[in-house]
Scaffold this motif. Structure first.
Motif, short mmCIF file in Angstrom:
data_model
loop_
_atom_site.label_atom_id
_atom_site.label_comp_id
_atom_site.label_asym_id
_atom_site.label_seq_id
_atom_site.Cartn_x
_atom_site.Cartn_y
_atom_site.Cartn_z
N ILE A 146 0.84 -1.20 0.00
CA ILE A 146 0.00 0.00 0.00
C ILE A 146 0.87 1.25 0.00
N ASP A 147 1.90 1.26 0.86
CA ASP A 147 2.82 2.40 0.92
C ASP A 147 3.61 2.56 -0.37
N ILE A 148 3.97 1.44 -0.97
CA ILE A 148 4.72 1.47 -2.23
C ILE A 148 3.90 2.16 -3.33
N LYS A 149 2.63 1.78 -3.44
CA LYS A 149 1.76 2.36 -4.46
C LYS A 149 1.47 3.83 -4.17
N LYS A 150 1.29 4.16 -2.90
CA LYS A 150 0.90 5.52 -2.51
C LYS A 150 2.05 6.51 -2.58
N HIS A 151 3.25 6.07 -2.16
CA HIS A 151 4.36 7.00 -2.02
C HIS A 151 5.49 6.78 -3.03
N GLY A 152 5.41 5.72 -3.82
CA GLY A 152 6.44 5.48 -4.82
C GLY A 152 7.73 4.92 -4.25
N PHE A 153 7.67 4.29 -3.08
CA PHE A 153 8.85 3.65 -2.51
C PHE A 153 9.24 2.45 -3.37
N GLU A 154 10.48 2.00 -3.24
CA GLU A 154 10.90 0.80 -3.95
C GLU A 154 10.55 -0.44 -3.14
N LYS A 155 9.94 -1.41 -3.80
CA LYS A 155 9.52 -2.62 -3.12
C LYS A 155 10.71 -3.48 -2.70
N LEU A 156 10.70 -3.89 -1.45
CA LEU A 156 11.76 -4.74 -0.93
C LEU A 156 11.17 -5.61 0.18
N THR A 157 11.28 -6.91 0.03
CA THR A 157 10.77 -7.81 1.07
C THR A 157 11.82 -7.99 2.17
N ASN A 158 11.43 -8.65 3.25
CA ASN A 158 12.41 -9.13 4.21
C ASN A 158 13.24 -10.21 3.51
N TYR A 159 14.14 -10.86 4.23
CA TYR A 159 15.13 -11.69 3.56
C TYR A 159 15.35 -13.03 4.26
N ILE A 160 15.94 -13.95 3.53
CA ILE A 160 16.34 -15.25 4.08
C ILE A 160 17.71 -15.08 4.72
N TYR A 161 17.78 -15.19 6.03
CA TYR A 161 19.05 -15.05 6.73
C TYR A 161 19.58 -16.39 7.26
N LEU A 162 18.70 -17.39 7.34
CA LEU A 162 19.11 -18.70 7.84
C LEU A 162 19.78 -19.51 6.73
N ASP A 163 20.68 -20.40 7.12
CA ASP A 163 21.27 -21.33 6.15
C ASP A 163 20.18 -22.29 5.67
N HIS A 164 20.25 -22.64 4.40
CA HIS A 164 19.26 -23.57 3.85
C HIS A 164 19.42 -24.96 4.46
N LEU A 165 18.28 -25.56 4.81
CA LEU A 165 18.28 -26.92 5.36
C LEU A 165 17.12 -27.69 4.76
N SER A 166 17.42 -28.79 4.11
CA SER A 166 16.39 -29.60 3.47
C SER A 166 15.45 -30.21 4.51
N CYS A 167 14.18 -30.29 4.16
CA CYS A 167 13.19 -30.92 5.05
C CYS A 167 13.49 -32.40 5.24
N LYS A 168 14.22 -32.99 4.28
CA LYS A 168 14.56 -34.41 4.37
C LYS A 168 15.57 -34.69 5.49
N GLU A 169 16.24 -33.64 5.95
CA GLU A 169 17.23 -33.78 7.02
C GLU A 169 16.63 -33.48 8.40
N GLN A 170 15.31 -33.34 8.45
CA GLN A 170 14.64 -32.98 9.70
C GLN A 170 13.58 -34.01 10.06
N THR A 171 13.36 -34.18 11.36
CA THR A 171 12.35 -35.13 11.84
C THR A 171 11.42 -34.44 12.84
N PRO A 172 10.53 -33.58 12.35
CA PRO A 172 9.66 -32.81 13.24
C PRO A 172 8.63 -33.66 13.99
N ASP A 173 8.36 -33.26 15.23
CA ASP A 173 7.33 -33.91 16.04
C ASP A 173 5.99 -33.20 15.92
N MET A 174 6.03 -31.90 15.63
CA MET A 174 4.83 -31.09 15.58
C MET A 174 4.34 -30.90 14.14
#
Length: 326
Positions: A133-161
């Motif tokens: 909304i702010d980007i469209k209204k004020h002409g700011f440049e769009k920028l999302t938050n970022y991936i800061y964690l190291d990538h880890l495959s779901c195949k290497e995890q054994t979640p309980d939840m």
């Protein structure tokens, strides 16, 4: 090149920006105003009196002076990124600008929630925003938050939840969580929801744990979970929940944490459907009554996104874009 990041950094995300810059050979520093607090009870009491009778927050003044003193010690910067411009008065921002060739800000909250006066925004050479909304209204440049964690495959995890969620206390979210919890229980899904913040004390006083059958729980706590401990909670779940705040029109860090760990996302944020990584197999957008929550969503395996799309949202690419390094 000398770059400085100035922020409150309550959750510890901003430190990763500086670390990434340093890995690229940049002389980077972080001025974390969240570390500046009252030294003792006398200072706290004096500030309380000042706020009541003089409408003056001495801690705010102390933090702003800390920023200026730190910049003087660091010397002139090629670029300065201010992540919490709403917390500074205009004179402090003007002085910050005088210490840099290029002054940037990233608004990771909407101007509806955290207003920033036009005269402050005018000081910045570049304004990025995550809010559509702010980007469209004020002409700011769009920028999302970022991936800061190291990538880890779901195949290497054994979640309980099946589902995990941690959030600051918010009346809108708590009401929705109660509705969602009933649906999760009805589907016999295992979940843990942690609600953190000072306003949680009333719920904590009633009962620290609201126990739900088979170790499913909603936990209210006034004690903050360490940022470095969060990935261990995420890894123990198949999916992460992400609920928006009022007047939020962008993507939270939870989305990018889920991408890094190959976790499914359940959210009430409709705008996520407009992003190139959206996949209904991995992302479930809830309706107002949670009636579309389906156990089958948890049973289907996670589908990988392309390397190209993944890299676009990494912090490595983020700093290149923000500071014009590439």
């Amino acid at each position: 090149m000398k770059i400085c990041v100035i922020s409150y950094d309550f959750w510890g995300y901003d430190k990763h920006i500086v670390d990434t810059l340093c890995k690229k050979g940049i002389d980077a520093h972080h001025i974390k105003i969240g570390n500046v607090t009252h030294s003792n009870f006398k200072e706290r009491a004096t500030n309380a009196i000042s706020k009541v009778f003089l409408n003056k927050n001495l801690k705010t003044e102390k933090r702003q002076q800390f920023v200026i003193d730190s910049l003087v010690a660091l010397g002139h910067q090629d670029q300065i990124l201010v992540l919490n411009p709403d917390t500074f008065d205009i004179s402090t921002l003007e002085e910050i600008k005088a210490h840099s060739d290029r002054l940037i800000t990233y608004l990771y909250d909407s101007l509806e929630r955290l207003p920033v006066e036009d005269e402050k925004l005018a000081l910045f050479d570049k304004i990025f925003s995550f809010d559509i909304i702010d980007i469209k209204k004020h002409g700011f440049e769009k920028l999302t938050n970022y991936i800061y964690l190291d990538h880890l495959s779901c195949k290497e995890q054994t979640p309980d939840m099946d589902l995990f969620y941690i959030t600051s206390y918010d009346n809108k979210r708590v009401s929705y969580i109660k509705l969602l919890a009933k649906k999760l229980i009805a589907l016999h899904l295992r979940f843990q929801i942690m609600i953190i913040g000072k306003k949680s004390w009333k719920n904590q006083l009633k009962n620290i744990f609201i126990t739900i059958p088979e170790n499913l729980s909603i936990i209210f706590s006034i004690k903050k979970i360490s940022h470095k401990d969060l990935p261990s909670y995420y890894k123990n779940s198949k999916a992460l929940l992400d609920l928006t705040r009022e007047n939020q029109h962008g993507l939270s860090f939870r989305v990018f944490e889920a991408m890094a760990l190959e976790k499914k996302i359940i959210t009430d944020n409709m705008v996520i459907k407009d992003y190139d990584f959206y996949n209904p197999n991995n992302i479930l957008v809830l309706d107002e009554t949670c009636s579309n929550l389906d156990k089958n969503f948890f049973e289907q395996p996670y589908e990988n996104i392309s390397d190209e799309i993944y890299y676009y949202y990494t912090l490595d690419n983020w700093v290149d874009r923000v500071f014009k390094l590439a």
